[in-house]
Design an enzyme around this catalytic site. Structure first.
Site: not given
Ligand code: 2SA
Ligand code: GDP
Ligand code: MG
Length: 434
Positions: A19, A21-22, A49, A139, A308, A342
């Protein structure tokens, strides 16, 4: 990524716990560098993403973010675990199927493994067996169990679905039986599931969505096209190098691009690490710089830190350069995209972790033993906040001096150039450094 070299592969990775911001950076790179192919190499629909572009917000879980671009091909590689229900519904949800010829821009590897509903059930059951403090906080998408099936060698691949349906059905029944022995409460309507997969199979065949993605990427490279590999999750969630066992079940570090797509390491020219200006984590597991106070709540709220995929609140804390340095050692970043700077605009003081001590001893690497994390003492460096809005700024030199000092410190510490700085969620909110 500088000028696109012929057939150059760029790998973009999350440098922290996901997360970062990829999605936003990928969207920028596709347009800027005329990327012809985006490819997912690991993970599944656990990823989330976000891309804010064309006046709307997209969220991608299993689809590569390049799907937004009308000219970009999108590959789901052999290293990805594919949930076909999620795949088809995501195409509809993001309006992809309204574009004529959309199907020609997507290829799923025949070697990718399928995620079944039984895997998601096992994911939940396994978590239920753990004491609260040991739960991974997955998840619940069945990602771990599907990779387990792959290694146990009773997994089922996309190619198996495309071949003899009788054989596929037989293997599927055996897979469910295997798990039922372990968790008798598992509930699968075998016939309904098989009918659903038959329909998926027809659709995949009709749209010609499955193929040899290794050959496809190789061909595109030979034609001199730019390829962008889209890492999911993040380096600290890597099955080998992450905070094991609180990790995901795939290699979210650079090696995953080679094994998950069949790309030779020599083809990789650029490795971009995406770093959030502070630290977040969803799910359980070690987080030494976590802020369990009002500052942490402010980061969560201002940063809108919500998962997300699952809608869970993300835990927040100060940037951890000790872990980031490790992430840089493993991945060999050629450039960094620093995002969400920011979000720190209104913090009077900002901390950065620069070292760890364990039982009073300075560490040179993160602990490999899960229990040791609880005894970590963090060494911080404090920075005065810049206390002004950065979201409208597009030139590095126009950032407040205190802000530039923060950025410069990060760059010097990890010894990788910070090429892009995110100051807002939308496509335009980016500072490009030359
Ligand atoms: P899993 O489901 O087996 O992959 O979970 C194992 C751990 O990996 C973490 N994990 C994540 N951490 C951050 N972002 C992810 N994607 C979603 C997002 C997560 C969400 O973009 O927000 O919506 O909750 C992601 N996917 C897996 C997970 O939290 C466990 O710690
Ligand atoms: P990813 O999984 O790495 O693609 O990231 P996520 O989409 O899960 O979470 C990143 C969040 O930060 C999203 O809501 C983006 O729209 C937001 N985001 C990304 N870059 C920026 C930034 O530079 N500033 C702010 N305020 N938000 C950002
Ligand atoms: Mg994410």
């Amino acid at each position: 990524m500088s000028e696109t070299k012929n057939g150059a592969v760029t790998v973009l990775l999350g440098a922290q716990w996901g997360d970062e911001g990829k999605g936003k950076i990928i969207d920028y790179l596709i347009e800027k560098y005329n990327v012809a192919v985006t490819a997912r190499c690991q993970g599944g629909n656990n990823a989330g993403h976000t891309v804010v572009a064309n006046g709307r917000k997209y969220d991608f879980h299993i689809l590569p973010s390049g799907i937004i671009s009308p000219t970009c091909y999108n590959v789901i590689g052999n290293g990805v675990v594919v949930n076909l229900d999620a795949f088809f519904s995501e195409l509809d949800h993001n309006g992809v199927t309204n574009d004529p010829g959309w199907e020609k821009r997507i290829k799923i590897s025949s070697e990718a493994h399928l995620v079944f509903s039984v895997h998601a059930q096992v994911d939940g059951r396994q978590e239920d067996t753990l004491a609260a403090k040991n739960k991974i906080g997955t998840t619940n998408r069945g990602i771990g169990p599907t990779y387990s099936s792959k290694c146990f060698r009773n997994g089922i691949r996309v190619a198996d679905l495309m071949g003899c349906f009788e054989e596929f059905s037989e293997r599927y029944r055996r897979l469910v039986e295997h798990y039922k022995k372990q968790f008798p409460s598992i509930d699968v309507d075998l016939e309904a599931e098989l009918a659903k997969f038959k329909a998926h199979r027809e659709k995949l065949k009709e749209l010609d969505l499955v193929g040899d993605t290794v050959g496809f990427i190789h061909k595109m490279r030979k034609e001199g096209k730019a390829i962008l590999v889209e890492g999911a999750n993040g380096a600290l969630l890597d099955i080998d190098f992450g905070t094991y066992p609180y990790v995901t079940s795939s290699n979210a570090t650079v090696g995953g691009a080679c094994t998950g797509l069949g790309i030779p390491p020599t083809a990789i020219h650029y490795i971009i690490g995406v770093v959030k200006a502070y630290q977040t984590r969803v799910g359980t597991g070690p987080f030494p710089t976590e802020l369990l106070n009002e500052e942490g709540e402010r980061l969560q709220q201002i940063g809108q830190e919500v998962g997300v995929t699952t809608g869970r609140k993300r835990r927040c804390g100060w940037l951890d350069l000790f872990l980031l340095k490790r992430s840089a050692q493993i991945n060999g970043y050629t450039a960094i995209a620093l995002t969400k700077l920011d979000i720190l605009d209104s913090f009077e003081r900002i901390n950065i972790a620069v070292g760890y001590k364990l039982d009073g001893e300075e560490l040179s690497a993160p602990p490999a033993q899960a229990a040791a994390w609880e005894r970590i003492e963090v060494e911080y460096k404090e920075f005065p906040g810049w206390m002004s809005e950065t979201s409208g700024i597009r030139e590095y030199d126009k950032l407040p001096e205190k802000c530039r000092k923060y950025v410069q410190f990060i760059q010097d510490f990890i010894e990788v150039p910070i090429k892009w700085i995110g100051v807002g969620a939308d496509r335009e909110s980016l500072i490009v450094r030359h």
